[in-house]
Design a protein around this motif. Structure first.
Motif, PDB file in Angstrom:
ATOM      1  N   LEU A 101      -9.059   8.329  -9.250  1.00  0.00           N
ATOM      2  CA  LEU A 101      -9.803   7.404  -9.064  1.00  0.00           C
ATOM      3  C   LEU A 101      -8.783   6.057  -8.495  1.00  0.00           C
ATOM      4  O   LEU A 101      -9.284   5.275  -8.268  1.00  0.00           O
ATOM      5  N   CYS A 102      -7.432   6.197  -9.253  1.00  0.00           N
ATOM      6  CA  CYS A 102      -6.510   4.755  -8.914  1.00  0.00           C
ATOM      7  C   CYS A 102      -6.765   4.850  -6.896  1.00  0.00           C
ATOM      8  O   CYS A 102      -6.278   4.034  -6.211  1.00  0.00           O
ATOM      9  N   LEU A 103      -6.578   6.326  -6.615  1.00  0.00           N
ATOM     10  CA  LEU A 103      -6.074   6.991  -5.240  1.00  0.00           C
ATOM     11  C   LEU A 103      -7.365   5.517  -4.787  1.00  0.00           C
ATOM     12  O   LEU A 103      -7.052   4.835  -3.385  1.00  0.00           O
ATOM     13  N   ALA A 104      -8.306   6.488  -5.581  1.00  0.00           N
ATOM     14  CA  ALA A 104      -9.532   5.867  -4.410  1.00  0.00           C
ATOM     15  C   ALA A 104      -9.520   3.702  -4.222  1.00  0.00           C
ATOM     16  O   ALA A 104     -10.181   3.817  -4.167  1.00  0.00           O
ATOM     17  N   LEU A 105      -9.729   3.828  -5.796  1.00  0.00           N
ATOM     18  CA  LEU A 105      -9.278   2.163  -6.048  1.00  0.00           C
ATOM     19  C   LEU A 105      -8.142   1.763  -4.435  1.00  0.00           C
ATOM     20  O   LEU A 105      -8.850   0.582  -3.741  1.00  0.00           O
ATOM     21  N   LEU A 106      -7.570   1.823  -4.763  1.00  0.00           N
ATOM     22  CA  LEU A 106      -6.173   1.978  -3.725  1.00  0.00           C
ATOM     23  C   LEU A 106      -6.822   1.721  -2.227  1.00  0.00           C
ATOM     24  O   LEU A 106      -6.584   1.374  -1.180  1.00  0.00           O
ATOM     25  N   GLY A 107      -7.723   2.798  -1.938  1.00  0.00           N
ATOM     26  CA  GLY A 107      -8.304   3.076  -0.751  1.00  0.00           C
ATOM     27  C   GLY A 107      -8.893   1.748  -0.621  1.00  0.00           C
ATOM     28  O   GLY A 107      -8.960   1.319   1.229  1.00  0.00           O
ATOM     29  N   PHE A 118       5.194   0.309  -6.401  1.00  0.00           N
ATOM     30  CA  PHE A 118       5.932   1.769  -6.644  1.00  0.00           C
ATOM     31  C   PHE A 118       5.208   1.859  -8.252  1.00  0.00           C
ATOM     32  O   PHE A 118       5.059   2.791  -8.606  1.00  0.00           O
ATOM     33  N   ALA A 119       6.199   1.099  -9.337  1.00  0.00           N
ATOM     34  CA  ALA A 119       5.994   1.228 -10.391  1.00  0.00           C
ATOM     35  C   ALA A 119       4.474   1.003 -10.920  1.00  0.00           C
ATOM     36  O   ALA A 119       4.076   1.608 -11.694  1.00  0.00           O
ATOM     37  N   ALA A 120       4.133   0.117 -10.266  1.00  0.00           N
ATOM     38  CA  ALA A 120       2.310  -0.041 -10.363  1.00  0.00           C
ATOM     39  C   ALA A 120       1.770   1.207 -10.719  1.00  0.00           C
ATOM     40  O   ALA A 120       0.495   1.547 -11.278  1.00  0.00           O
ATOM     41  N   GLY A 121       1.926   1.872  -9.120  1.00  0.00           N
ATOM     42  CA  GLY A 121       0.882   2.883  -8.988  1.00  0.00           C
ATOM     43  C   GLY A 121       1.753   4.419 -10.173  1.00  0.00           C
ATOM     44  O   GLY A 121       0.449   4.936 -10.448  1.00  0.00           O
ATOM     45  N   ALA A 122       2.975   4.442 -10.676  1.00  0.00           N
ATOM     46  CA  ALA A 122       3.615   5.059 -10.917  1.00  0.00           C
ATOM     47  C   ALA A 122       2.778   5.039 -12.327  1.00  0.00           C
ATOM     48  O   ALA A 122       3.283   6.522 -13.687  1.00  0.00           O
ATOM     49  N   ALA A 123       2.575   3.580 -13.130  1.00  0.00           N
ATOM     50  CA  ALA A 123       2.797   3.764 -14.212  1.00  0.00           C
ATOM     51  C   ALA A 123       1.253   4.555 -14.942  1.00  0.00           C
ATOM     52  O   ALA A 123       1.251   5.527 -15.876  1.00  0.00           O
ATOM     53  N   ARG A 132      12.572  -9.287   6.801  1.00  0.00           N
ATOM     54  CA  ARG A 132      12.446  -9.803   5.199  1.00  0.00           C
ATOM     55  C   ARG A 132      12.765  -8.515   4.533  1.00  0.00           C
ATOM     56  O   ARG A 132      12.201  -8.827   3.946  1.00  0.00           O
ATOM     57  N   PRO A 133      13.632  -8.281   4.435  1.00  0.00           N
ATOM     58  CA  PRO A 133      14.371  -7.452   3.274  1.00  0.00           C
ATOM     59  C   PRO A 133      14.616  -7.122   2.527  1.00  0.00           C
ATOM     60  O   PRO A 133      13.373  -6.150   1.545  1.00  0.00           O
ATOM     61  N   VAL A 134      14.557  -8.097   1.429  1.00  0.00           N
ATOM     62  CA  VAL A 134      14.744  -8.563   0.367  1.00  0.00           C
ATOM     63  C   VAL A 134      13.060  -8.426  -0.532  1.00  0.00           C
ATOM     64  O   VAL A 134      12.086  -8.377  -1.101  1.00  0.00           O
ATOM     65  N   GLN A 135      12.169  -9.266   0.490  1.00  0.00           N
ATOM     66  CA  GLN A 135      10.642  -8.977   0.755  1.00  0.00           C
ATOM     67  C   GLN A 135       9.831  -7.953   0.033  1.00  0.00           C
ATOM     68  O   GLN A 135       9.229  -7.327  -0.650  1.00  0.00           O
ATOM     69  N   ALA A 136      10.607  -7.280   1.546  1.00  0.00           N
ATOM     70  CA  ALA A 136       9.878  -5.423   1.171  1.00  0.00           C
ATOM     71  C   ALA A 136      10.646  -4.971   0.006  1.00  0.00           C
ATOM     72  O   ALA A 136       9.220  -4.544  -0.029  1.00  0.00           O
ATOM     73  N   ALA A 137      11.831  -4.795   0.026  1.00  0.00           N
ATOM     74  CA  ALA A 137      11.650  -4.312  -0.937  1.00  0.00           C
ATOM     75  C   ALA A 137      11.728  -4.676  -2.375  1.00  0.00           C
ATOM     76  O   ALA A 137      11.219  -3.415  -3.083  1.00  0.00           O
ATOM     77  N   LEU A 138      11.201  -6.152  -2.513  1.00  0.00           N
ATOM     78  CA  LEU A 138      10.413  -6.442  -4.240  1.00  0.00           C
ATOM     79  C   LEU A 138       8.893  -5.387  -4.480  1.00  0.00           C
ATOM     80  O   LEU A 138       9.211  -5.076  -5.308  1.00  0.00           O
ATOM     81  N   ALA A 139       8.279  -5.871  -2.509  1.00  0.00           N
ATOM     82  CA  ALA A 139       6.803  -5.824  -3.207  1.00  0.00           C
ATOM     83  C   ALA A 139       6.965  -3.192  -2.721  1.00  0.00           C
ATOM     84  O   ALA A 139       5.750  -3.307  -3.849  1.00  0.00           O
ATOM     85  N   SER A 140       7.911  -3.003  -2.796  1.00  0.00           N
ATOM     86  CA  SER A 140       7.999  -2.023  -2.554  1.00  0.00           C
ATOM     87  C   SER A 140       8.364  -1.376  -4.309  1.00  0.00           C
ATOM     88  O   SER A 140       7.655  -0.404  -4.558  1.00  0.00           O
ATOM     89  N   ALA A 141       9.299  -1.580  -4.682  1.00  0.00           N
ATOM     90  CA  ALA A 141       9.432  -1.770  -5.785  1.00  0.00           C
ATOM     91  C   ALA A 141       8.239  -1.940  -6.890  1.00  0.00           C
ATOM     92  O   ALA A 141       7.875  -0.777  -7.945  1.00  0.00           O
ATOM     93  N   VAL A 152       0.677  -1.130  -0.294  1.00  0.00           N
ATOM     94  CA  VAL A 152       0.073  -0.081   0.488  1.00  0.00           C
ATOM     95  C   VAL A 152       0.808   1.021   0.387  1.00  0.00           C
ATOM     96  O   VAL A 152       0.179   2.319  -0.700  1.00  0.00           O
ATOM     97  N   LEU A 153       2.040   0.954   0.666  1.00  0.00           N
ATOM     98  CA  LEU A 153       2.809   2.323   0.824  1.00  0.00           C
ATOM     99  C   LEU A 153       3.130   2.735  -0.570  1.00  0.00           C
ATOM    100  O   LEU A 153       3.232   4.075  -0.853  1.00  0.00           O
ATOM    101  N   GLY A 154       3.663   1.466  -1.311  1.00  0.00           N
ATOM    102  CA  GLY A 154       4.711   1.639  -2.578  1.00  0.00           C
ATOM    103  C   GLY A 154       2.967   2.145  -3.619  1.00  0.00           C
ATOM    104  O   GLY A 154       3.489   3.295  -4.657  1.00  0.00           O
ATOM    105  N   ALA A 155       2.381   1.452  -3.849  1.00  0.00           N
ATOM    106  CA  ALA A 155       1.627   2.183  -4.764  1.00  0.00           C
ATOM    107  C   ALA A 155       0.471   3.289  -4.566  1.00  0.00           C
ATOM    108  O   ALA A 155       1.128   4.359  -5.664  1.00  0.00           O
ATOM    109  N   ASN A 156       0.554   3.718  -3.137  1.00  0.00           N
ATOM    110  CA  ASN A 156       0.530   5.245  -2.945  1.00  0.00           C
ATOM    111  C   ASN A 156       1.276   6.370  -3.371  1.00  0.00           C
ATOM    112  O   ASN A 156       1.008   7.097  -4.208  1.00  0.00           O
TER     113      ASN A 156
END
Length: 244
Positions: free
Chosen positions: A198-204, A169-174, A157-166, A34-38
């Motif tokens: 619209l994307c923010l409403a959907l994310l929420g 984020f890319a999905a939100g920025a696209a 879990r550093p690797v899991q957190a890094a991949l999830a955030s990246a 959620v943090l990455g997408a937002n």
């Protein structure tokens, strides 16, 4: 006989296993996602609306969005990996200290664990028995969970957190980048802001449903802070663009 039969049926129903689905199991990946997408939606859209409000052409707006997507995704991945790795290092250090204490002072560690259970409401005798049995089964695990607060749900879990955030984020920025590539320059701000709201409403909505939160509250705060960020950035772009 009939009463006994009903009691037996009730007892049978009560003996059936109960498997409840708890939202806390999703905290680790849900927070990062959620943090990455937002962040992807808000920061990228805000940068693009700021550049568009300054009077830049369509190519500059699009390049800004692409740069924001790539840089933001890498920054989120690096930031999550570094911060969660620091948490993991701290957990390992605490576990090593606890393991040494268990080897050199087992009775003191038993007393410590017993007192924890007493504070939670058990009688001293029962707390001592529980602590003894748990330590006999897995002493380090018992102290890690009940003394240090380290469990499978909260393990870093550093690797899991890094991949999830990246990825999030890319999905939100696209979306703002895609819409900037499709609409005329004069309509860029309206199109970007509309799609991103619209994307923010959907994310929420999705975040609330996955986390068991109130949908209206989740959508409201997501929309409010996203709209505020885009409005302030657009205002700054217009102000400084006019000055330049």
């Amino acid at each position: 006989m009939k009463g006994r039969s009903m009691d037996a049926q009730t007892d049978t129903r009560n003996d059936q296993p109960h498997h409840a689905v708890h939202y806390v199991n999703r905290v680790g990946w849900l927070r990062a996602t959620v943090l990455g997408a937002n962040d992807g939606i808000v920061s990228t859209a805000s940068l693009m609306t700021g550049i568009a409000a300054s009077g830049a052409d369509g190519q500059a707006i699009l390049l800004t969005g692409i740069a924001a997507l790539v840089a933001g995704a890498m920054s989120m991945a690096a930031g999550e990996y570094v911060s969660v790795s620091a948490q993991s290092d701290t957990e390992r250090a605490d576990l090593a200290k606890e393991k040494k204490a268990l080897a050199t002072q087992p009775h003191a560690e038993w007393v410590e664990l017993r007192d924890i259970y007493v504070d939670r409401g058990l009688t001293p005798d029962l707390a001592g028995q529980v602590a003894q049995q748990l330590m006999a089964a897995d002493a380090l695990g018992a102290h890690a969970r009940d003394e240090l607060g380290i469990s499978d749900l909260a393990t870093a879990r550093p690797v899991q957190a890094a991949l999830a955030s990246a990825m999030s984020f890319a999905a939100g920025a696209a979306p703002p980048v895609i819409v900037a590539a499709m609409v005329p320059t004069g309509s860029a701000i309206i199109a970007i802001v509309s799609l991103c709201m619209l994307c923010l409403a959907l994310l929420g909505y999705i975040g609330a449903r996955l986390g068991g939160a109130q949908v209206g509250r989740s959508m409201g705060r997501t929309l409010f802070w996203g709209a505020l960020a885009m409005a302030v950035t657009a205002g700054a772009g217009h102000l400084f663009g006019a000055a330049i």
